[in-house]
Design a protein around this motif. Structure first.
Motif, short mmCIF file in Angstrom:
data_model
loop_
_atom_site.label_atom_id
_atom_site.label_comp_id
_atom_site.label_asym_id
_atom_site.label_seq_id
_atom_site.Cartn_x
_atom_site.Cartn_y
_atom_site.Cartn_z
N VAL A 1 0.84 -1.20 0.00
CA VAL A 1 0.00 0.00 0.00
C VAL A 1 0.87 1.25 0.00
N ASP A 2 1.96 1.25 0.75
CA ASP A 2 2.88 2.39 0.75
C ASP A 2 3.53 2.57 -0.62
N ARG A 3 3.87 1.47 -1.25
CA ARG A 3 4.55 1.51 -2.54
C ARG A 3 3.67 2.14 -3.62
N ILE A 4 2.39 1.95 -3.53
CA ILE A 4 1.49 2.45 -4.58
C ILE A 4 1.24 3.95 -4.49
N GLN A 5 1.57 4.55 -3.40
CA GLN A 5 1.52 6.00 -3.24
C GLN A 5 0.14 6.59 -3.52
N GLY A 6 -0.89 5.97 -2.94
CA GLY A 6 -2.24 6.51 -3.05
C GLY A 6 -3.01 6.12 -4.29
N GLN A 7 -2.46 5.29 -5.14
CA GLN A 7 -3.13 4.95 -6.40
C GLN A 7 -3.83 3.59 -6.39
N LEU A 8 -4.00 2.98 -5.23
CA LEU A 8 -4.66 1.69 -5.12
C LEU A 8 -6.12 1.82 -5.55
N THR A 9 -6.56 0.94 -6.47
CA THR A 9 -7.95 0.98 -6.94
C THR A 9 -8.74 -0.28 -6.59
N ASP A 10 -8.05 -1.39 -6.35
CA ASP A 10 -8.73 -2.68 -6.12
C ASP A 10 -7.94 -3.44 -5.06
N PHE A 11 -8.61 -3.78 -3.95
CA PHE A 11 -7.91 -4.43 -2.85
C PHE A 11 -8.70 -5.62 -2.35
N THR A 12 -8.03 -6.77 -2.27
CA THR A 12 -8.64 -8.00 -1.76
C THR A 12 -7.72 -8.63 -0.73
N ILE A 13 -8.27 -8.97 0.42
CA ILE A 13 -7.53 -9.79 1.38
C ILE A 13 -8.44 -10.91 1.85
N GLN A 14 -7.80 -11.97 2.27
CA GLN A 14 -8.55 -13.12 2.76
C GLN A 14 -7.73 -13.81 3.84
N TYR A 15 -8.40 -14.24 4.88
CA TYR A 15 -7.82 -15.03 5.97
C TYR A 15 -6.94 -14.24 6.94
N PHE A 16 -6.81 -12.96 6.78
CA PHE A 16 -6.05 -12.18 7.74
C PHE A 16 -6.57 -10.75 7.72
N GLY A 17 -6.01 -9.92 8.56
CA GLY A 17 -6.39 -8.51 8.60
C GLY A 17 -6.93 -8.14 9.96
N SER A 18 -6.93 -6.86 10.21
CA SER A 18 -7.41 -6.34 11.49
C SER A 18 -7.99 -4.96 11.24
N ASP A 19 -8.69 -4.45 12.25
CA ASP A 19 -9.22 -3.09 12.14
C ASP A 19 -8.09 -2.10 11.90
N ASN A 20 -6.98 -2.30 12.60
CA ASN A 20 -5.83 -1.41 12.47
C ASN A 20 -5.28 -1.42 11.04
N LEU A 21 -5.14 -2.60 10.44
CA LEU A 21 -4.65 -2.70 9.06
C LEU A 21 -5.62 -2.00 8.10
N MET A 22 -6.91 -2.20 8.29
CA MET A 22 -7.88 -1.60 7.39
C MET A 22 -7.89 -0.08 7.51
N GLU A 23 -7.72 0.44 8.71
CA GLU A 23 -7.61 1.89 8.89
C GLU A 23 -6.39 2.42 8.14
N TYR A 24 -5.29 1.71 8.24
CA TYR A 24 -4.05 2.08 7.56
C TYR A 24 -4.28 2.15 6.05
N ILE A 25 -4.92 1.13 5.51
CA ILE A 25 -5.17 1.07 4.07
C ILE A 25 -6.12 2.18 3.64
N ALA A 26 -7.20 2.37 4.37
CA ALA A 26 -8.18 3.40 4.02
C ALA A 26 -7.57 4.79 4.05
N ASP A 27 -6.71 5.05 5.02
CA ASP A 27 -6.07 6.37 5.13
C ASP A 27 -5.13 6.66 3.97
N ARG A 28 -4.62 5.62 3.30
CA ARG A 28 -3.64 5.80 2.24
C ARG A 28 -4.17 5.44 0.85
N SER A 29 -5.48 5.22 0.74
CA SER A 29 -6.03 4.74 -0.54
C SER A 29 -7.27 5.53 -0.94
#
Length: 182
Positions: free
Chosen positions: A90-118
């Motif tokens: 997510v950091d590498r994409i520098q705000g240009q993420l358009t499609d994100f899929t995760i399965q079997y892992f993740g947390s509220d903290n991770l999702m907040e991180y992704i949402a803040d940068r995407s």
């Protein structure tokens, strides 16, 4: 029967093979990027960038990470590793993420991180992510003003209030699915 001439020829061939570069290094950068993009962010982050300097440079291109899919079944056993790798992608994409899929892992903290940068995220799929709460899903969707698709699969219960909140804060949503055990 061996002659003395065969050994030097074999040694010369081995030396030439060792000194020549692998054929994939000679590919144009756009062809290499196309190939690497097909293996996905997970494999680029975990192994492809370690193959050679050329691939490492190509793997640093933010354009290769507009679509991130971390849905391998092996992630269930390596949550911390995949969460860190996901953050790096997510950091590498520098705000240009358009499609994100995760399965079997993740947390509220991770999702907040992704949402803040995407801010450009259009599609989000969370599959079998038991550590991501319905409250968090509603909260992060509010940050994703361009979200068009949201899919929550095999989840613990998401309350009707959280579903209403998701619908209220996401006017661009065109596709939504939520299924779970209850």
């Amino acid at each position: 029967m061996s002659t003395g001439r065969e050994i030097p020829a074999a040694a010369a061939a081995a030396t030439a093979a060792a000194s020549s570069s692998p054929p994939w290094i000679e590919l144009p950068a756009d062809v290499t990027a196309n190939i690497l993009q097909r293996i996905g962010a997970e494999e680029m982050m975990s192994s492809a960038q370690k193959v050679c300097t050329t691939w490492w440079k190509v793997c640093k291109d933010p354009a290769l990470y507009r679509v991130i899919d971390f849905s391998s079944t092996k992630q269930i056993d390596f949550e911390a590793i995949y969460s860190a790798s996901c953050r790096r992608a997510v950091d590498r994409i520098q705000g240009q993420l358009t499609d994100f899929t995760i399965q079997y892992f993740g947390s509220d903290n991770l999702m907040e991180y992704i949402a803040d940068r995407s801010p450009n995220l259009k599609r989000l799929k969370l599959g079998t992510c038991f550590m991501i709460s319905g409250t968090c899903a509603a909260r992060i969707v509010a940050k994703l003003g361009q979200l068009q698709e949201l899919h929550l699969t095999i989840r613990t219960a998401v309350s009707s209030a959280e579903l209403r909140a998701i619908g209220n804060v996401c006017p661009t949503l065109k596709s939504f699915s939520c299924n779970g055990f209850k």
